[in-house]
Write an enzyme that holds these catalytic residues in place. Structure first.
Site, PDB file in Angstrom:
ATOM      1  N   SER A   8       0.843  -1.198   0.000  1.00  0.00           N
ATOM      2  CA  SER A   8       0.000   0.000   0.000  1.00  0.00           C
ATOM      3  C   SER A   8       0.877   1.246   0.000  1.00  0.00           C
ATOM      4  CB  SER A   8      -0.892   0.009   1.246  1.00  0.00           C
ATOM      5  OG  SER A   8      -1.542  -1.226   1.376  1.00  0.00           O
ATOM      6  N   ILE A  10       2.785   3.980  -1.780  1.00  0.00           N
ATOM      7  CA  ILE A  10       2.808   4.576  -3.127  1.00  0.00           C
ATOM      8  C   ILE A  10       4.232   4.857  -3.612  1.00  0.00           C
ATOM      9  CG2 ILE A  10       0.483   5.627  -3.148  1.00  0.00           C
ATOM     10  CD1 ILE A  10       1.917   8.269  -2.313  1.00  0.00           C
ATOM     11  N   HIS A  11       5.149   5.069  -2.664  1.00  0.00           N
ATOM     12  CA  HIS A  11       6.535   5.344  -3.072  1.00  0.00           C
ATOM     13  C   HIS A  11       7.184   4.081  -3.638  1.00  0.00           C
ATOM     14  CE1 HIS A  11       6.165   9.164  -1.022  1.00  0.00           C
ATOM     15  NE2 HIS A  11       5.710   8.528   0.025  1.00  0.00           N
ATOM     16  N   ASP A  67       9.483  -5.956   1.357  1.00  0.00           N
ATOM     17  CA  ASP A  67       9.562  -5.536   2.751  1.00  0.00           C
ATOM     18  C   ASP A  67      10.934  -4.914   2.942  1.00  0.00           C
ATOM     19  OD1 ASP A  67       7.815  -5.649   5.206  1.00  0.00           O
ATOM     20  OD2 ASP A  67       9.763  -6.198   6.021  1.00  0.00           O
ATOM     21  N   SER A  68      10.945  -3.725   3.479  1.00  0.00           N
ATOM     22  CA  SER A  68      12.202  -2.986   3.510  1.00  0.00           C
ATOM     23  C   SER A  68      12.301  -2.121   4.760  1.00  0.00           C
ATOM     24  CB  SER A  68      12.316  -2.131   2.244  1.00  0.00           C
ATOM     25  OG  SER A  68      11.091  -1.493   1.960  1.00  0.00           O
ATOM     26  N   GLY A 152      10.626   8.364   3.067  1.00  0.00           N
ATOM     27  CA  GLY A 152      11.048   7.652   4.277  1.00  0.00           C
ATOM     28  C   GLY A 152      12.317   8.224   4.904  1.00  0.00           C
ATOM     29  N   ASP A 154      15.227   8.452   3.569  1.00  0.00           N
ATOM     30  CA  ASP A 154      16.232   8.875   2.574  1.00  0.00           C
ATOM     31  C   ASP A 154      17.049  10.103   3.002  1.00  0.00           C
ATOM     32  OD1 ASP A 154      15.796   6.793   0.832  1.00  0.00           O
ATOM     33  OD2 ASP A 154      14.490   7.909  -0.513  1.00  0.00           O
ATOM     34  N   LYS A 174      18.935   7.171  -7.640  1.00  0.00           N
ATOM     35  CA  LYS A 174      18.556   6.301  -6.510  1.00  0.00           C
ATOM     36  C   LYS A 174      18.252   4.890  -7.014  1.00  0.00           C
ATOM     37  CE  LYS A 174      15.385   5.299  -2.775  1.00  0.00           C
ATOM     38  NZ  LYS A 174      14.194   5.551  -1.997  1.00  0.00           N
ATOM     39  N   ARG A 180      16.372  -1.426  -3.310  1.00  0.00           N
ATOM     40  CA  ARG A 180      15.216  -1.856  -4.125  1.00  0.00           C
ATOM     41  C   ARG A 180      15.623  -2.012  -5.595  1.00  0.00           C
ATOM     42  NH1 ARG A 180      12.320   1.553  -2.100  1.00  0.00           N
ATOM     43  NH2 ARG A 180      11.505   0.121  -0.543  1.00  0.00           N
TER      44      ARG A 180
HETATM   45  P1  ITT Z   1       3.720  -2.088   2.605  1.00  0.00           P
HETATM   46  O1  ITT Z   1       3.988  -3.031   3.779  1.00  0.00           O
HETATM   47  O2  ITT Z   1       2.288  -1.889   2.321  1.00  0.00           O
HETATM   48  O3  ITT Z   1       4.532  -2.460   1.389  1.00  0.00           O
HETATM   49  P2  ITT Z   1       5.155  -0.178   4.252  1.00  0.00           P
HETATM   50  O4  ITT Z   1       5.615   1.237   4.052  1.00  0.00           O
HETATM   51  O5  ITT Z   1       4.453  -0.474   5.561  1.00  0.00           O
HETATM   52  O6  ITT Z   1       4.258  -0.610   3.015  1.00  0.00           O
HETATM   53  P3  ITT Z   1       7.385  -1.830   5.042  1.00  0.00           P
HETATM   54  O7  ITT Z   1       6.690  -2.526   6.156  1.00  0.00           O
HETATM   55  O8  ITT Z   1       8.280  -2.625   4.122  1.00  0.00           O
HETATM   56  O9  ITT Z   1       6.372  -1.121   4.065  1.00  0.00           O
HETATM   57  O10 ITT Z   1       8.232  -0.622   5.680  1.00  0.00           O
HETATM   58  C1  ITT Z   1       9.084   0.076   4.875  1.00  0.00           C
HETATM   59  C2  ITT Z   1       9.540   1.340   5.593  1.00  0.00           C
HETATM   60  O11 ITT Z   1      10.971   1.418   5.538  1.00  0.00           O
HETATM   61  C3  ITT Z   1       9.036   2.562   4.820  1.00  0.00           C
HETATM   62  O12 ITT Z   1       7.790   2.992   5.321  1.00  0.00           O
HETATM   63  C4  ITT Z   1      10.157   3.566   5.039  1.00  0.00           C
HETATM   64  O13 ITT Z   1      10.006   4.205   6.267  1.00  0.00           O
HETATM   65  C5  ITT Z   1      11.388   2.667   5.086  1.00  0.00           C
HETATM   66  N1  ITT Z   1      11.974   2.509   3.730  1.00  0.00           N
HETATM   67  C6  ITT Z   1      11.907   1.422   2.916  1.00  0.00           C
HETATM   68  N2  ITT Z   1      12.517   1.652   1.745  1.00  0.00           N
HETATM   69  C7  ITT Z   1      12.961   2.920   1.806  1.00  0.00           C
HETATM   70  C8  ITT Z   1      13.633   3.750   0.904  1.00  0.00           C
HETATM   71  O14 ITT Z   1      13.946   3.352  -0.325  1.00  0.00           O
HETATM   72  N3  ITT Z   1      13.949   4.983   1.289  1.00  0.00           N
HETATM   73  C9  ITT Z   1      13.627   5.415   2.528  1.00  0.00           C
HETATM   74  N4  ITT Z   1      12.963   4.718   3.440  1.00  0.00           N
HETATM   75  C10 ITT Z   1      12.630   3.461   3.087  1.00  0.00           C
END
Ligand code: ITT
Length: 192
Positions: A8, A10-11, A67-68, A152, A154, A174, A180
């Site tokens: 969910s 959008i980024h 998941d990140s 996030g 970044d 990026k 990613r």
């Molecule tokens: P979904 O589970 O719906 O995919 P989410 O945002 O909750 O969305 P995650 O549980 O994987 O996803 O949490 C990822 C968080 O980690 C994200 O909200 C950012 O705060 C951080 N994050 C992940 N990738 C990032 C990026 O490329 N740049 C900056 N922050 C990042």
């Protein structure tokens, strides 16, 4: 060609669409699917698998999940899998800006600033048939947020080789070097 993305965020959708321009990326929200699986795994990979499987069970087509998060060595890998809800309670979710402030506050005065972004991608194809790719982007935690791009954490991740934070990179820059972007480059080969 369509690709279903169990997210969910959008980024994430935007970055994945930029890196895989040959695919139309469809998220649950685009299909009016209520999607909020409990991410109760103990690793990025486990949580990506939970999300991928949950959407696959609904659409029955190949699904991608991401998941990140950011892991800071001096904080034993925190915020890690809790990156999106860092410092939050079920009743009150901190804004991203507040989460960034919290992380900087916890690291105030700490000279050990190694950190990395981690991205676990799961491509779930059929029941019990899936691929996992996990990639990283290494950096050091900045002393204050710098830059307006990305999302996030970044603005907090400084890349010594480029002398910039991730938020100071163009989208293309990026995507070329990110956790990613690297995972998707490998995934692209699998998809082909
Ligand atoms: P979904 O589970 O719906 O995919 P989410 O945002 O909750 O969305 P995650 O549980 O994987 O996803 O949490 C990822 C968080 O980690 C994200 O909200 C950012 O705060 C951080 N994050 C992940 N990738 C990032 C990026 O490329 N740049 C900056 N922050 C990042």
């Amino acid at each position: 060609m369509k690709i279903y993305l169990a997210s969910s965020n959008i980024h994430k959708k935007k970055e994945i669409s930029e890196i895989l321009p040959e695919y139309t990326v469809l998220c649950p929200g685009d299909m009016n699917i209520e999607f909020n699986p409990e991410e109760n795994g103990s690793s990025f990979t486990e949580n990506a698998l939970i999300k991928a499987k949950a959407l696959w069970e609904i659409v029955n087509e190949p699904v991608l999940a991401d998941d990140s998060g950011i892991c800071v060595d001096a904080l034993n890998g925190e915020p890690g899998i809790y990156s999106s809800r860092y410092g939050s309670t079920p009743a009150h979710k901190l804004s991203q800006e507040e989460q960034n402030c919290l992380l900087l506050e916890k690291m105030k005065g700490n000279p050990h600033r190694n950190c990395r972004f981690v991205c676990a991608m799961v491509l779930y194809l059929e029941k019990d048939r899936y691929y996992v790719i996990q990639e990283t982007l290494e950096g050091t935690l900045a002393e204050k947020p710098i830059g307006k791009g990305g999302f996030g954490y970044d603005p907090l991740v400084f890349l010594p080789d480029l002398n910039k934070t991730v938020a100071q990179l163009t989208e293309e820059e990026k995507n070329n070097i990110s956790h990613r972007g690297k995972a998707l480059k490998i995934l692209k080969k699998l998809l082909a």
